[in-house]
Design a protein around this motif. Structure first.
Motif, PDB file in Angstrom:
ATOM      1  N   PRO A 123      47.745  48.422  30.190  1.00  0.00           N
ATOM      2  CA  PRO A 123      46.407  47.909  30.497  1.00  0.00           C
ATOM      3  C   PRO A 123      46.170  46.532  29.874  1.00  0.00           C
ATOM      4  CG  PRO A 123      46.283  49.665  28.877  1.00  0.00           C
ATOM      5  CD  PRO A 123      47.717  49.600  29.339  1.00  0.00           C
ATOM      6  N   ILE A 124      45.378  45.737  30.568  1.00  0.00           N
ATOM      7  CA  ILE A 124      45.049  44.391  30.082  1.00  0.00           C
ATOM      8  C   ILE A 124      43.959  44.531  29.029  1.00  0.00           C
ATOM      9  CG2 ILE A 124      44.121  42.148  30.760  1.00  0.00           C
ATOM     10  CD1 ILE A 124      45.246  42.740  33.570  1.00  0.00           C
ATOM     11  N   PRO A 125      44.134  43.914  27.850  1.00  0.00           N
ATOM     12  CA  PRO A 125      43.101  44.007  26.803  1.00  0.00           C
ATOM     13  C   PRO A 125      41.760  43.449  27.293  1.00  0.00           C
ATOM     14  CG  PRO A 125      45.140  43.117  25.916  1.00  0.00           C
ATOM     15  CD  PRO A 125      45.312  43.190  27.392  1.00  0.00           C
ATOM     16  N   TRP A 126      40.675  44.069  26.867  1.00  0.00           N
ATOM     17  CA  TRP A 126      39.347  43.704  27.363  1.00  0.00           C
ATOM     18  C   TRP A 126      38.907  42.286  27.017  1.00  0.00           C
ATOM     19  CZ3 TRP A 126      35.353  42.243  24.274  1.00  0.00           C
ATOM     20  CH2 TRP A 126      35.458  42.529  22.933  1.00  0.00           C
ATOM     21  N   PRO A 127      39.336  41.630  25.910  1.00  0.00           N
ATOM     22  CA  PRO A 127      38.821  40.274  25.645  1.00  0.00           C
ATOM     23  C   PRO A 127      39.243  39.234  26.682  1.00  0.00           C
ATOM     24  CG  PRO A 127      39.742  41.205  23.637  1.00  0.00           C
ATOM     25  CD  PRO A 127      40.102  42.124  24.752  1.00  0.00           C
ATOM     26  N   TYR A 128      40.259  39.522  27.467  1.00  0.00           N
ATOM     27  CA  TYR A 128      40.694  38.548  28.464  1.00  0.00           C
ATOM     28  C   TYR A 128      39.695  38.410  29.605  1.00  0.00           C
ATOM     29  CZ  TYR A 128      45.237  38.236  26.238  1.00  0.00           C
ATOM     30  OH  TYR A 128      46.234  38.019  25.344  1.00  0.00           O
TER      31      TYR A 128
ATOM     32  N   THR B  55      41.080  24.460  35.134  1.00  0.00           N
ATOM     33  CA  THR B  55      41.649  25.208  36.254  1.00  0.00           C
ATOM     34  C   THR B  55      43.076  25.635  35.942  1.00  0.00           C
ATOM     35  OG1 THR B  55      40.241  23.990  37.789  1.00  0.00           O
ATOM     36  CG2 THR B  55      42.138  25.140  38.723  1.00  0.00           C
ATOM     37  N   MET B  56      43.858  24.741  35.361  1.00  0.00           N
ATOM     38  CA  MET B  56      45.227  25.102  34.980  1.00  0.00           C
ATOM     39  C   MET B  56      45.231  26.156  33.869  1.00  0.00           C
ATOM     40  SD  MET B  56      47.302  23.617  36.936  1.00  0.00           S
ATOM     41  CE  MET B  56      46.148  23.638  38.279  1.00  0.00           C
ATOM     42  N   THR B  57      44.260  26.072  32.962  1.00  0.00           N
ATOM     43  CA  THR B  57      44.131  27.087  31.914  1.00  0.00           C
ATOM     44  C   THR B  57      43.810  28.450  32.523  1.00  0.00           C
ATOM     45  OG1 THR B  57      43.331  25.402  30.378  1.00  0.00           O
ATOM     46  CG2 THR B  57      42.906  27.696  29.796  1.00  0.00           C
ATOM     47  N   LEU B  58      42.890  28.463  33.478  1.00  0.00           N
ATOM     48  CA  LEU B  58      42.548  29.713  34.153  1.00  0.00           C
ATOM     49  C   LEU B  58      43.743  30.266  34.918  1.00  0.00           C
ATOM     50  CD1 LEU B  58      40.391  31.786  34.890  1.00  0.00           C
ATOM     51  CD2 LEU B  58      39.787  30.331  36.824  1.00  0.00           C
ATOM     52  N   LEU B  59      44.496  29.409  35.570  1.00  0.00           N
ATOM     53  CA  LEU B  59      45.693  29.859  36.285  1.00  0.00           C
ATOM     54  C   LEU B  59      46.714  30.451  35.321  1.00  0.00           C
ATOM     55  CD1 LEU B  59      47.330  30.042  38.913  1.00  0.00           C
ATOM     56  CD2 LEU B  59      48.190  27.756  38.384  1.00  0.00           C
ATOM     57  N   GLY B  60      46.942  29.774  34.208  1.00  0.00           N
ATOM     58  CA  GLY B  60      47.879  30.285  33.208  1.00  0.00           C
ATOM     59  C   GLY B  60      47.429  31.608  32.625  1.00  0.00           C
ATOM     60  N   LEU B  61      46.148  31.730  32.331  1.00  0.00           N
ATOM     61  CA  LEU B  61      45.617  32.976  31.793  1.00  0.00           C
ATOM     62  C   LEU B  61      45.737  34.107  32.809  1.00  0.00           C
ATOM     63  CD1 LEU B  61      44.167  34.364  29.416  1.00  0.00           C
ATOM     64  CD2 LEU B  61      42.010  33.693  30.485  1.00  0.00           C
ATOM     65  N   SER B  62      45.482  33.797  34.067  1.00  0.00           N
ATOM     66  CA  SER B  62      45.606  34.821  35.116  1.00  0.00           C
ATOM     67  C   SER B  62      47.050  35.283  35.260  1.00  0.00           C
ATOM     68  CB  SER B  62      45.105  34.274  36.449  1.00  0.00           C
ATOM     69  OG  SER B  62      43.768  33.898  36.354  1.00  0.00           O
ATOM     70  N   LEU B  63      47.981  34.353  35.205  1.00  0.00           N
ATOM     71  CA  LEU B  63      49.388  34.732  35.289  1.00  0.00           C
ATOM     72  C   LEU B  63      49.815  35.549  34.074  1.00  0.00           C
ATOM     73  CD1 LEU B  63      50.921  31.465  36.762  1.00  0.00           C
ATOM     74  CD2 LEU B  63      50.599  33.646  37.920  1.00  0.00           C
ATOM     75  N   TYR B  64      49.308  35.187  32.910  1.00  0.00           N
ATOM     76  CA  TYR B  64      49.626  35.951  31.708  1.00  0.00           C
ATOM     77  C   TYR B  64      49.043  37.363  31.794  1.00  0.00           C
ATOM     78  CZ  TYR B  64      50.141  37.256  26.825  1.00  0.00           C
ATOM     79  OH  TYR B  64      50.478  37.910  25.677  1.00  0.00           O
ATOM     80  N   MET B  65      47.826  37.464  32.338  1.00  0.00           N
ATOM     81  CA  MET B  65      47.224  38.780  32.506  1.00  0.00           C
ATOM     82  C   MET B  65      48.016  39.618  33.507  1.00  0.00           C
ATOM     83  SD  MET B  65      43.181  37.798  32.430  1.00  0.00           S
ATOM     84  CE  MET B  65      42.648  39.372  33.036  1.00  0.00           C
ATOM     85  N   ALA B  66      48.549  38.978  34.544  1.00  0.00           N
ATOM     86  CA  ALA B  66      49.386  39.702  35.500  1.00  0.00           C
ATOM     87  C   ALA B  66      50.654  40.194  34.816  1.00  0.00           C
ATOM     88  CB  ALA B  66      49.728  38.812  36.679  1.00  0.00           C
ATOM     89  N   HIS B  67      51.195  39.381  33.929  1.00  0.00           N
ATOM     90  CA  HIS B  67      52.377  39.796  33.167  1.00  0.00           C
ATOM     91  C   HIS B  67      52.042  40.978  32.255  1.00  0.00           C
ATOM     92  CE1 HIS B  67      55.995  39.618  30.739  1.00  0.00           C
ATOM     93  NE2 HIS B  67      55.243  39.464  29.660  1.00  0.00           N
ATOM     94  N   LEU B  68      50.893  40.897  31.592  1.00  0.00           N
ATOM     95  CA  LEU B  68      50.478  42.003  30.726  1.00  0.00           C
ATOM     96  C   LEU B  68      50.193  43.269  31.527  1.00  0.00           C
ATOM     97  CD1 LEU B  68      48.040  40.350  28.166  1.00  0.00           C
ATOM     98  CD2 LEU B  68      50.360  41.158  27.765  1.00  0.00           C
ATOM     99  N   GLY B  69      49.728  43.114  32.763  1.00  0.00           N
ATOM    100  CA  GLY B  69      49.414  44.263  33.586  1.00  0.00           C
ATOM    101  C   GLY B  69      50.631  45.104  33.924  1.00  0.00           C
ATOM    102  N   HIS B  70      51.806  44.485  33.910  1.00  0.00           N
ATOM    103  CA  HIS B  70      53.032  45.234  34.173  1.00  0.00           C
ATOM    104  C   HIS B  70      53.437  46.079  32.971  1.00  0.00           C
ATOM    105  CE1 HIS B  70      53.840  43.486  38.033  1.00  0.00           C
ATOM    106  NE2 HIS B  70      53.688  42.274  37.538  1.00  0.00           N
ATOM    107  N   GLU B  71      52.986  45.685  31.796  1.00  0.00           N
ATOM    108  CA  GLU B  71      53.369  46.398  30.573  1.00  0.00           C
ATOM    109  C   GLU B  71      52.360  47.454  30.156  1.00  0.00           C
ATOM    110  OE1 GLU B  71      53.965  43.388  27.679  1.00  0.00           O
ATOM    111  OE2 GLU B  71      55.643  42.490  28.737  1.00  0.00           O
TER     112      GLU B  71
END
Length: 92
Positions: free
Chosen positions: A63-68, A45-61
């Motif tokens: 498009p989010i890469p498809w493997p995520y 669950t913490m891994t999923l939360l971290g990945l989601s936050l990282y994807m949100a960070h990438l979304g500001h820069e």
């Protein structure tokens, strides 16, 4: 008006903390807190939360890469299956 919101939020936080403490006591009494299933679920669950936050960070820069996305879907399904296994093993 701000004080009402602050007091309401504080009361809600106290309520949630008291309820979390009661649940933690139940988990400790049944032995669920020492279960590898419980800790695996918490870690994923913490891994999923971290990945989601990282994807949100990438979304500001850009498009989010498809493997995520498949990783998020697989983690979500595994977490749901582990939660179901916990409910089966420790019916609280």
């Amino acid at each position: 008006m701000e004080w009402i919101l602050i007091i309401g939020f504080g009361a809600f936080a106290c309520y949630r903390m008291r309820r979390a403490h009661e649940k933690a006591d139940e988990y400790a009494a049944t032995g669920m807190a020492r279960s590898p299933l419980y800790w695996s679920t918490a870690a994923l669950t913490m891994t999923l939360l971290g990945l989601s936050l990282y994807m949100a960070h990438l979304g500001h820069e850009g498009p989010i890469p498809w493997p995520y996305w498949p990783i998020v879907i697989v983690l979500f399904i595994v977490i749901l299956l582990l939660r179901r296994a916990l409910k089966w093993r420790y019916p609280i």
